[in-house]
Design a protein around this motif. Structure first.
Motif, PDB file in Angstrom:
ATOM      1  N   ALA A   3     -50.573  90.302 -36.242  1.00 16.76           N
ATOM      2  CA  ALA A   3     -52.019  90.461 -36.157  1.00 16.76           C
ATOM      3  C   ALA A   3     -52.407  91.779 -35.522  1.00 16.76           C
ATOM      4  CB  ALA A   3     -52.616  89.310 -35.352  1.00 16.76           C
ATOM      5  N   GLY A   4     -51.485  92.405 -34.824  1.00 13.05           N
ATOM      6  CA  GLY A   4     -51.756  93.704 -34.236  1.00 13.05           C
ATOM      7  C   GLY A   4     -52.209  93.580 -32.798  1.00 13.05           C
ATOM      8  N   LEU A   5     -52.383  94.697 -32.139  1.00  9.41           N
ATOM      9  CA  LEU A   5     -52.766  94.737 -30.736  1.00  9.41           C
ATOM     10  C   LEU A   5     -54.277  94.835 -30.615  1.00  9.41           C
ATOM     11  CD1 LEU A   5     -50.053  97.221 -29.536  1.00  9.41           C
ATOM     12  CD2 LEU A   5     -50.039  94.743 -29.377  1.00  9.41           C
ATOM     13  N   ARG A  15     -57.852  97.174 -22.441  1.00  4.78           N
ATOM     14  CA  ARG A  15     -57.206  95.869 -22.546  1.00  4.78           C
ATOM     15  C   ARG A  15     -55.688  95.965 -22.527  1.00  4.78           C
ATOM     16  NH1 ARG A  15     -60.700  92.695 -27.228  1.00  4.78           N
ATOM     17  NH2 ARG A  15     -62.729  92.908 -26.254  1.00  4.78           N
ATOM     18  N   TYR A  16     -55.148  97.107 -22.258  1.00  5.35           N
ATOM     19  CA  TYR A  16     -53.713  97.283 -22.241  1.00  5.35           C
ATOM     20  C   TYR A  16     -53.200  97.358 -20.812  1.00  5.35           C
ATOM     21  CZ  TYR A  16     -54.138  98.612 -27.150  1.00  5.35           C
ATOM     22  OH  TYR A  16     -54.400  98.631 -28.480  1.00  5.35           O
ATOM     23  N   THR A  17     -52.083  96.728 -20.572  1.00  4.17           N
ATOM     24  CA  THR A  17     -51.339  96.966 -19.345  1.00  4.17           C
ATOM     25  C   THR A  17     -49.962  97.430 -19.777  1.00  4.17           C
ATOM     26  OG1 THR A  17     -52.504  95.264 -18.123  1.00  4.17           O
ATOM     27  CG2 THR A  17     -50.384  95.977 -17.247  1.00  4.17           C
ATOM     28  N   PRO A  95     -46.989  96.662 -24.013  1.00  2.00           N
ATOM     29  CA  PRO A  95     -48.415  96.440 -23.748  1.00  2.00           C
ATOM     30  C   PRO A  95     -48.738  94.958 -23.588  1.00  2.00           C
ATOM     31  CG  PRO A  95     -48.071  96.869 -26.068  1.00  2.00           C
ATOM     32  CD  PRO A  95     -46.727  97.032 -25.410  1.00  2.00           C
ATOM     33  N   LEU A  96     -49.772  94.693 -22.835  1.00  5.54           N
ATOM     34  CA  LEU A  96     -50.297  93.342 -22.703  1.00  5.54           C
ATOM     35  C   LEU A  96     -51.169  93.030 -23.905  1.00  5.54           C
ATOM     36  CD1 LEU A  96     -50.784  90.798 -20.901  1.00  5.54           C
ATOM     37  CD2 LEU A  96     -52.799  91.991 -20.031  1.00  5.54           C
ATOM     38  N   ILE A  97     -50.934  91.888 -24.553  1.00  7.15           N
ATOM     39  CA  ILE A  97     -51.790  91.455 -25.654  1.00  7.15           C
ATOM     40  C   ILE A  97     -52.384  90.099 -25.299  1.00  7.15           C
ATOM     41  CG2 ILE A  97     -50.582  92.777 -27.424  1.00  7.15           C
ATOM     42  CD1 ILE A  97     -49.078  90.287 -28.200  1.00  7.15           C
ATOM     43  N   LEU A  98     -53.389  89.696 -26.041  1.00  9.14           N
ATOM     44  CA  LEU A  98     -54.166  88.516 -25.670  1.00  9.14           C
ATOM     45  C   LEU A  98     -53.376  87.224 -25.841  1.00  9.14           C
ATOM     46  CD1 LEU A  98     -57.671  89.431 -27.124  1.00  9.14           C
ATOM     47  CD2 LEU A  98     -56.805  89.741 -24.808  1.00  9.14           C
ATOM     48  N   ARG A  99     -52.465  87.184 -26.814  1.00  4.58           N
ATOM     49  CA  ARG A  99     -51.667  85.983 -27.046  1.00  4.58           C
ATOM     50  C   ARG A  99     -50.203  86.376 -27.152  1.00  4.58           C
ATOM     51  NH1 ARG A  99     -55.805  85.513 -30.677  1.00  4.58           N
ATOM     52  NH2 ARG A  99     -54.425  86.134 -32.383  1.00  4.58           N
TER      53      ARG A  99
END
Length: 338
Positions: A3-5, A15-17, A95-99
């Motif tokens: 689904a992508g970042l 929204r990235y860590t 990177p941090l993503i939502l899911r």
């Protein structure tokens, strides 16, 4: 297709860590031993050097992208990439993503930049590498788009298995390389030659990875550039457009239909809902209309395609501007360096 970042809500990478190389430990300098390019020369394989050039060309590749192209298994890729990270040939972040969790993302490291500068006969600054290189990529608002493009093309470049259509990408130019060659007319996300098992000429296409962030009118405006390119260069690659969802594909086709027919452009679309294997029967031409086709069938559907103008090397080219082969130069022994 992934689904992508997530795109940042405000500011670069909000929204990235990024877990960059500074938080992924390397051996201490006292135990690292081989830090200079000269000292690394007996440890680097042709595949390692090829990987440095690929990261220069395509900016960021995940572990899975690299494994598809150059390693027989994910574990072998991870082991060798860890060694190359310790040697500073590559840097990495996650990177941090939502899911869920994102894979390790690799970029060119400081030793990699020194290696390419030595091979190109130039200074490190000419390679465009700075100490902030990995952070600039990790927090770039275009990271999700760039990874999506590279995920798509690495699937093509990796070739095929017996369970899916045969063929592989034999040429892959990044967005930056495309802009260098044709940026005054068009700026595609990639340019690819795909070759099946037949001796026919490779199937040439420009690639547009549509994330849904651009208005449809802006996407439609690109068609005039592709028409101008075909008219002024007397070459005719296809244009393949990949959308995130089926509803976006439907809306895009509705918007582009009249222009594509009027300009007689060979355009086909697909969606991430379908394309786990990009060479399969997922491509729907806009003109002339057809069912969904494989890349091999698209080549037959458009028999008058030809490779893009401007691919032959010129006196102005340097090692930094020449295409990087999508596959490593030689096969590595299975028990050596992964």
């Amino acid at each position: 297709m992934p689904a992508g970042l997530p795109r940042p809500s405000e500011g670069p990478g909000s929204r990235y860590t990024a877990r960059t190389a500074t938080s992924r430990p390397r051996p201490s300098p006292a135990h690292r031993g081989h830090r200079t390019i000269a000292a690394l020369s007996h440890r680097l394989t042709p595949r390692d050097i090829w990987l440095a050039w690929m990261l220069f060309e395509h900016r960021v590749l995940t572990t899975r992208h690299i494994q598809r192209l150059a390693f027989s298994s994910l574990r072998r890729a991870q082991r060798r990439l860890r060694q190359l990270h310790d040697a500073e040939l590559v840097d990495s972040f996650r990177p941090l993503i939502l899911r869920g969790s994102a894979p390790e993302h690799y970029t060119l490291g400081s030793a990699g930049a020194d290696l390419l500068a030595a091979q190109a006969g130039c200074e490190r600054k000419d390679v465009g590498w700075r100490p902030t290189h990995v952070s600039r990529i990790a927090y770039s608002p275009s990271l999700g788009h760039d990874v999506g493009v590279n995920d798509f093309v690495t699937r093509l470049a990796a070739g095929s298995s017996s369970s899916r259509p045969t063929g592989q990408a034999t040429l892959w130019l990044s967005e930056r390389s495309c802009a260098r060659r044709w940026g005054d007319i068009i700026r595609p996300d990639a340019y690819v030659h795909w070759q099946d098992d037949s001796p026919a000429y490779p199937f040439p296409f420009f690639f547009e990875f549509d994330t849904g962030s651009q208005p449809l009118a802006r996407v439609e405006a690109k068609l005039a550039g592709y028409h101008a390119f075909a008219s002024t260069t007397a070459t005719r690659p296809a244009v393949l457009m990949h959308t995130r969802t089926a509803s976006r594909e439907q809306a895009l086709r509705h918007r582009l239909g009249n222009s594509a027919r009027h300009l007689n452009l060979p355009i086909a679309t697909t969606t991430a809902d379908l394309t786990t294997n990009p060479s399969g029967p997922w491509w729907l031409p806009i003109h002339p209309p057809s069912r969904r086709l494989t890349l091999t069938e698209l080549a037959a559907h458009w028999p008058h395609l030809s490779p893009a103008f401007g691919l032959d090397p010129t006196d102005a080219d340097t090692p930094l501007t020449l295409p990087v082969p999508p596959q490593p130069p030689v096969a590595e022994p299975p028990d050596h360096h992964g």
